[in-house]
Scaffold this active site. Structure first.
Site, PDB file in Angstrom:
ATOM      1  N   SER A   1     -29.199  -3.164  -2.917  1.00 57.70           N
ATOM      2  CA  SER A   1     -28.877  -4.351  -2.022  1.00 57.70           C
ATOM      3  C   SER A   1     -26.997  -4.951  -3.392  1.00 57.70           C
ATOM      4  O   SER A   1     -27.038  -4.603  -3.533  1.00 57.70           O
ATOM      5  CB  SER A   1     -29.201  -5.439  -1.873  1.00 57.70           C
ATOM      6  OG  SER A   1     -30.909  -4.957  -1.695  1.00 57.70           O
TER       7      SER A   1
ATOM      8  N   SER B   1     -23.143  -6.321  -3.274  1.00 58.34           N
ATOM      9  CA  SER B   1     -21.404  -5.907  -3.457  1.00 58.34           C
ATOM     10  C   SER B   1     -21.236  -4.617  -3.651  1.00 58.34           C
ATOM     11  O   SER B   1     -20.155  -4.074  -2.789  1.00 58.34           O
ATOM     12  CB  SER B   1     -20.949  -6.921  -3.728  1.00 58.34           C
ATOM     13  OG  SER B   1     -20.794  -6.948  -4.373  1.00 58.34           O
TER      14      SER B   1
ATOM     15  N   GLY C   1     -28.562 -10.955  -5.812  1.00 57.97           N
ATOM     16  CA  GLY C   1     -29.006 -11.182  -4.814  1.00 57.97           C
ATOM     17  C   GLY C   1     -30.238 -11.747  -4.274  1.00 57.97           C
ATOM     18  O   GLY C   1     -30.044 -11.653  -3.139  1.00 57.97           O
TER      19      GLY C   1
ATOM     20  N   LYS D   1     -20.654  -5.149 -15.860  1.00 53.41           N
ATOM     21  CA  LYS D   1     -21.852  -5.392 -16.267  1.00 53.41           C
ATOM     22  C   LYS D   1     -22.271  -4.450 -17.705  1.00 53.41           C
ATOM     23  O   LYS D   1     -23.599  -4.579 -17.653  1.00 53.41           O
ATOM     24  CB  LYS D   1     -22.463  -4.618 -15.164  1.00 53.41           C
ATOM     25  CG  LYS D   1     -21.689  -5.372 -14.107  1.00 53.41           C
ATOM     26  CD  LYS D   1     -22.324  -6.866 -13.254  1.00 53.41           C
ATOM     27  CE  LYS D   1     -21.848  -6.674 -11.844  1.00 53.41           C
ATOM     28  NZ  LYS D   1     -22.608  -7.008 -10.271  1.00 53.41           N
TER      29      LYS D   1
ATOM     30  N   ASP E   1     -28.659   1.459  -6.370  1.00 51.73           N
ATOM     31  CA  ASP E   1     -28.211   0.361  -6.490  1.00 51.73           C
ATOM     32  C   ASP E   1     -27.797  -0.431  -6.861  1.00 51.73           C
ATOM     33  O   ASP E   1     -26.908   0.582  -7.943  1.00 51.73           O
ATOM     34  CB  ASP E   1     -30.128  -0.259  -7.023  1.00 51.73           C
ATOM     35  CG  ASP E   1     -30.491  -1.281  -6.192  1.00 51.73           C
ATOM     36  OD1 ASP E   1     -30.037  -2.042  -5.701  1.00 51.73           O
ATOM     37  OD2 ASP E   1     -31.818  -1.518  -6.261  1.00 51.73           O
ATOM     38  N   GLY E   2     -27.212  -1.401  -7.432  1.00 51.38           N
ATOM     39  CA  GLY E   2     -26.682  -2.424  -8.056  1.00 51.38           C
ATOM     40  C   GLY E   2     -27.129  -2.845  -9.160  1.00 51.38           C
ATOM     41  O   GLY E   2     -28.143  -2.531  -9.350  1.00 51.38           O
TER      42      GLY E   2
ATOM     43  N   GLU F   1     -36.380  -3.796  -4.468  1.00 52.19           N
ATOM     44  CA  GLU F   1     -35.284  -3.029  -5.269  1.00 52.19           C
ATOM     45  C   GLU F   1     -36.815  -2.431  -6.366  1.00 52.19           C
ATOM     46  O   GLU F   1     -36.224  -0.888  -6.208  1.00 52.19           O
ATOM     47  CB  GLU F   1     -34.378  -3.844  -5.718  1.00 52.19           C
ATOM     48  CG  GLU F   1     -32.952  -4.442  -4.924  1.00 52.19           C
ATOM     49  CD  GLU F   1     -32.372  -5.326  -5.999  1.00 52.19           C
ATOM     50  OE1 GLU F   1     -30.600  -4.669  -4.993  1.00 52.19           O
ATOM     51  OE2 GLU F   1     -32.984  -5.239  -6.581  1.00 52.19           O
TER      52      GLU F   1
HETATM   53  C1  5RP Z   1     -29.750  -7.710  -5.410  1.00 52.41           C
HETATM   54  C2  5RP Z   1     -29.302  -7.190  -7.030  1.00 52.41           C
HETATM   55  C3  5RP Z   1     -27.926  -6.863  -7.171  1.00 52.41           C
HETATM   56  O1  5RP Z   1     -28.004  -5.311  -6.990  1.00 52.41           O
HETATM   57  C4  5RP Z   1     -27.095  -7.151  -8.045  1.00 52.41           C
HETATM   58  O2  5RP Z   1     -27.258  -8.794  -8.207  1.00 52.41           O
HETATM   59  C5  5RP Z   1     -25.680  -7.180  -8.096  1.00 52.41           C
HETATM   60  O3  5RP Z   1     -24.864  -7.704  -7.062  1.00 52.41           O
HETATM   61  P1  5RP Z   1     -23.298  -7.076  -7.210  1.00 52.41           P
HETATM   62  O4  5RP Z   1     -22.985  -5.555  -6.576  1.00 52.41           O
HETATM   63  O5  5RP Z   1     -23.370  -8.259  -5.606  1.00 52.41           O
HETATM   64  O6  5RP Z   1     -22.749  -7.528  -8.569  1.00 52.41           O
HETATM   65  O7  5RP Z   1     -30.121  -6.733  -7.430  1.00 52.41           O
HETATM   66  O8  5RP Z   1     -31.113  -8.210  -5.928  1.00 52.41           O
END
Ligand code: 5RP
Length: 234
Positions: A31, A33, A103, A127, A87-88, A109
């Site tokens: 999840s 962006s 998010g 990050k 995943d992010g 996740e």
């Molecule tokens: C959601 C998450 C997302 O993967 C994390 O917040 C990174 O989001 P983004 O790619 O928008 O920076 O853990 O729960």
């Protein structure tokens, strides 16, 4: 939004899909962006190469990405073993431990990641840290059962954290997760031993899950400001 950040996210998303996604795989779809760029690349490859992949979502958002992209939607009942989860992350330390849940999707996740052969993280240059808490200053997201949130906030303080109840946007009151719970964002400063902290928090009754992902990551892609890419492997 800074265009350089979007370019960096896209670079990471494409690289992860091109290196890890193969025909016939069951994929976890994270999840946030950055994952959007990975899903777009999967959709592109399904169309161009005729890849057959099943996608297991980690949130309402990723279910929508899968469905809107015309990809095959699966679930853990049918596909309990996932090949690759993309995943992010909100922050990555030098040992590839993660803070996730910015998010609000950390519970699903973590379930998907823990049932995946490989967890591959896509992120931008902001990050990449040595220690968790170095750059991510919003605290560790912790999903909690609503009735326990006040006592849990007190216990988080005793554990050395500063908790905040995450509030919803465009609605008065707390944010409600995809699982009907609340989220506490708990600032513990720089976290020298994330494994021990994770274990401590998880023992508190009412805590459903933490946003600390310890020892789960196979590889991380960080898109860079200059359009290049760096990666780190377990
Ligand atoms: C959601 C998450 C997302 O993967 C994390 O917040 C990174 O989001 P983004 O790619 O928008 O920076 O853990 O729960």
């Amino acid at each position: 939004m800074d265009n350089l950040i979007e370019i960096a996210k896209k670079k990471a998303g494409i690289a992860a899909v091109d290196e890890f996604v193969k025909d016939g795989m069951v994929l976890g779809i994270g999840s946030g962006s950055t994952v959007v760029y990975a899903v777009n690349r999967i959709v592109e490859r399904v169309k161009q190469e005729g890849l057959k992949v099943v996608c297991i979502p980690t949130s309402f958002q990723s279910t929508q990405l899968i469905v809107n992209g015309g990809l095959i939607l699966g679930d853990l009942s049918r596909y309990p073993k996932i090949d690759v989860d993309i995943d992010g992350a909100d922050e990555v330390d030098e040992n590839l431990n993660l803070i996730k849940g910015g998010g609000g999707c950390l519970l699903q996740e973590k379930i998907i990641a823990s049932n995946s052969e490989k967890l591959v993280i896509v992120a931008d240059y902001r990050k990449n840290s040595k220690i968790l808490g170095e750059q991510w200053k919003k605290g560790i997201p912790i999903e909690v059962i609503p009735l326990a949130y006040i006592p849990l906030m007190k216990k988080m303080k005793k554990t050395g954290g500063s908790p905040i109840l995450r509030l919803a946007e465009k609605k008065a009151g707390p944010l409600i997760t995809d699982n009907g719970n609340f989220i506490l964002d708990v600032d513990f400063g720089e976290i020298t031993d994330p494994k021990v902290l994770n274990q401590k928090i998880k023992l508190l009754p009412g805590v459903v899950e933490t946003g600390l992902f310890i020892g789960m990551t196979e590889k991380v892609y960080f898109g860079q400001k200059d359009g290049s890419l760096i990666s780190r492997k377990r």
